[in-house]
Motif scaffolding. Structure first.
Motif, PDB file in Angstrom:
ATOM      1  N   LEU A  59       1.495   7.075  -6.626  1.00 47.87           N
ATOM      2  CA  LEU A  59       0.447   8.064  -6.899  1.00 47.87           C
ATOM      3  C   LEU A  59       1.002   9.482  -7.031  1.00 47.87           C
ATOM      4  N   LYS A  60       2.218   9.688  -6.526  1.00 46.34           N
ATOM      5  CA  LYS A  60       2.827  11.024  -6.630  1.00 46.34           C
ATOM      6  C   LYS A  60       3.243  11.309  -8.080  1.00 46.34           C
ATOM      7  N   ASP A  61       3.308  10.236  -8.878  1.00 48.66           N
ATOM      8  CA  ASP A  61       3.719  10.377 -10.274  1.00 48.66           C
ATOM      9  C   ASP A  61       2.501  10.632 -11.160  1.00 48.66           C
ATOM     10  N   LYS A  62       2.573  11.725 -11.933  1.00 50.17           N
ATOM     11  CA  LYS A  62       1.426  12.144 -12.755  1.00 50.17           C
ATOM     12  C   LYS A  62       1.040  11.072 -13.787  1.00 50.17           C
TER      13      LYS A  62
ATOM     14  N   VAL B 129       0.851  -1.197   0.000  1.00 46.90           N
ATOM     15  CA  VAL B 129       0.000   0.000   0.000  1.00 46.90           C
ATOM     16  C   VAL B 129       0.886   1.247   0.000  1.00 46.90           C
ATOM     17  N   HIS B 130       1.989   1.192   0.753  1.00 47.83           N
ATOM     18  CA  HIS B 130       2.922   2.327   0.811  1.00 47.83           C
ATOM     19  C   HIS B 130       3.512   2.593  -0.577  1.00 47.83           C
ATOM     20  N   LEU B 131       3.901   1.519  -1.261  1.00 52.19           N
ATOM     21  CA  LEU B 131       4.464   1.625  -2.606  1.00 52.19           C
ATOM     22  C   LEU B 131       3.451   2.255  -3.567  1.00 52.19           C
ATOM     23  N   PHE B 132       2.198   1.813  -3.452  1.00 54.04           N
ATOM     24  CA  PHE B 132       1.139   2.356  -4.301  1.00 54.04           C
ATOM     25  C   PHE B 132       0.967   3.855  -4.041  1.00 54.04           C
ATOM     26  N   MET B 133       0.976   4.247  -2.765  1.00 56.13           N
ATOM     27  CA  MET B 133       0.819   5.655  -2.405  1.00 56.13           C
ATOM     28  C   MET B 133       1.987   6.496  -2.962  1.00 56.13           C
ATOM     29  N   GLU B 134       3.178   5.923  -2.948  1.00 56.82           N
ATOM     30  CA  GLU B 134       4.347   6.615  -3.516  1.00 56.82           C
ATOM     31  C   GLU B 134       4.163   6.786  -5.030  1.00 56.82           C
TER      32      GLU B 134
END
Length: 312
Positions: A206-209, A199-204
């Protein structure tokens, strides 16, 4: 003393997408279950579960203190029973994406919450959302961030349709046909997955447009279509959209797919024998498979253990 059984769940569609407001569809999976017990069992598993419950009780105590309007528990009874060896006896594999912590949360709420919402009342959208909010707070003890869906499914034991974060409803799904050729199955990766790092990886990501654009224009689009196809019984479109979804996941969620399954994933897309997708957060545990021809999929995956979840 043994409490009622709480079942595992399978999120057929919506993993990761529901964090970004995609549709989702979660169904109970009665093959695995768990129950609270206090029968003097001193096995390693029972002791480990009891230790875990001690920490969980401390967490619930602070949750109740910080958000008294959210939920209140009979902490006196709960503490006393945990001190006397209460544990959660469960056949639900942990780290497999089938809701092991969700079933425990549901069992604790069912037995110790005051003024609980029950499955017997008229389950309005407000009540479902209230339950989901309570369960999300309770389950975040295990995962760091939880949608509350797993415990909700386990607690109510009915299929749940997620339209968006604030719009969920109980739903009916097409009737199973046990001699049907089409099937949804679980494939055991043989690896335990950890939810929090995935989940942490996914959230990271998400910072990428570019990742956000792919999510909205492809992942969420195909997920929503799959949910609608499945509930509408349109199996032809379902397989076409599941194939597209399987491709998008392979191309964009590689870290969530155990490396030794990348080739197998691609093989399904190339042969149309089956299509694979994530079951829960990935990283191990189960992989979810969809096939129009179960016998063909079994032959194609003969080296793996398949568990059929749903036939149509």
């Amino acid at each position: 003393m043994k409490g009622p059984l709480f079942y595992s769940k399978i999120l057929l569609f919506g993993e990761y997408g529901i964090i970004q407001d995609s549709k989702g569809l979660s169904i109970p999976y009665n093959f695995y279950n768990g129950a609270l017990k206090s029968d003097g069992n001193v096995s390693k598993e029972a002791i480990r579960s009891n230790d875990n419950l001690k920490r969980f009780v401390a967490y619930l105590e602070s949750l109740q203190h910080e958000q008294p309007q959210l939920v209140a528990f009979d902490l006196t009874s709960l503490k006393k029973e945990v001190e006397n060896g209460l544990y959660f006896d469960s056949s639900i594999p942990q780290g497999y994406g089938v809701g092991s912590s969700g079933a425990l949360v549901a069992a604790i709420y069912d037995k110790y919450a005051y003024n609980k919402i029950t499955v017997l009342e008229n389950l309005t959208r407000e009540k479902l959302l209230q339950l989901k909010t309570i369960f999300a707070q309770m389950e975040s003890f295990f995962h760091g961030k939880s949608s509350g869906l797993d415990p909700l499914n386990s607690y109510l034991s009915i299929p749940i349709l997620i339209n968006s974060k604030d719009n969920i409803e109980a739903t009916g799904i097409p009737t199973q046909s046990f001699n049907g050729k089409g099937a949804v199955f679980l494939l055991d990766s043989g690896i335990v997955g950890e939810t929090a790092p995935m989940v942490h990886l996914f959230m990271e990501n998400l910072k990428d447009k570019g990742f956000r654009t792919m999510l909205k224009n492809q992942f969420v689009k195909y997920t929503d279509a799959c949910v609608e196809n499945f509930l509408g019984g349109d199996m032809k479109s379902l397989f076409s959209n599941t194939k597209k979804l399987s491709k998008v996941v392979l191309n964009n969620f590689k870290p969530m797919i155990p490396e030794q399954f990348h080739g197998l994933w691609q093989k399904g897309i190339d042969t149309n024998d089956y299509y694979l997708k994530l079951c829960g957060s990935g990283g191990g545990g189960y992989i979810l498979g969809f096939t129009e021809d179960l016998e063909k999929a079994k032959r194609s995956l003969k080296d793996y253990k398949l568990e059929v979840v749903y036939q149509f």
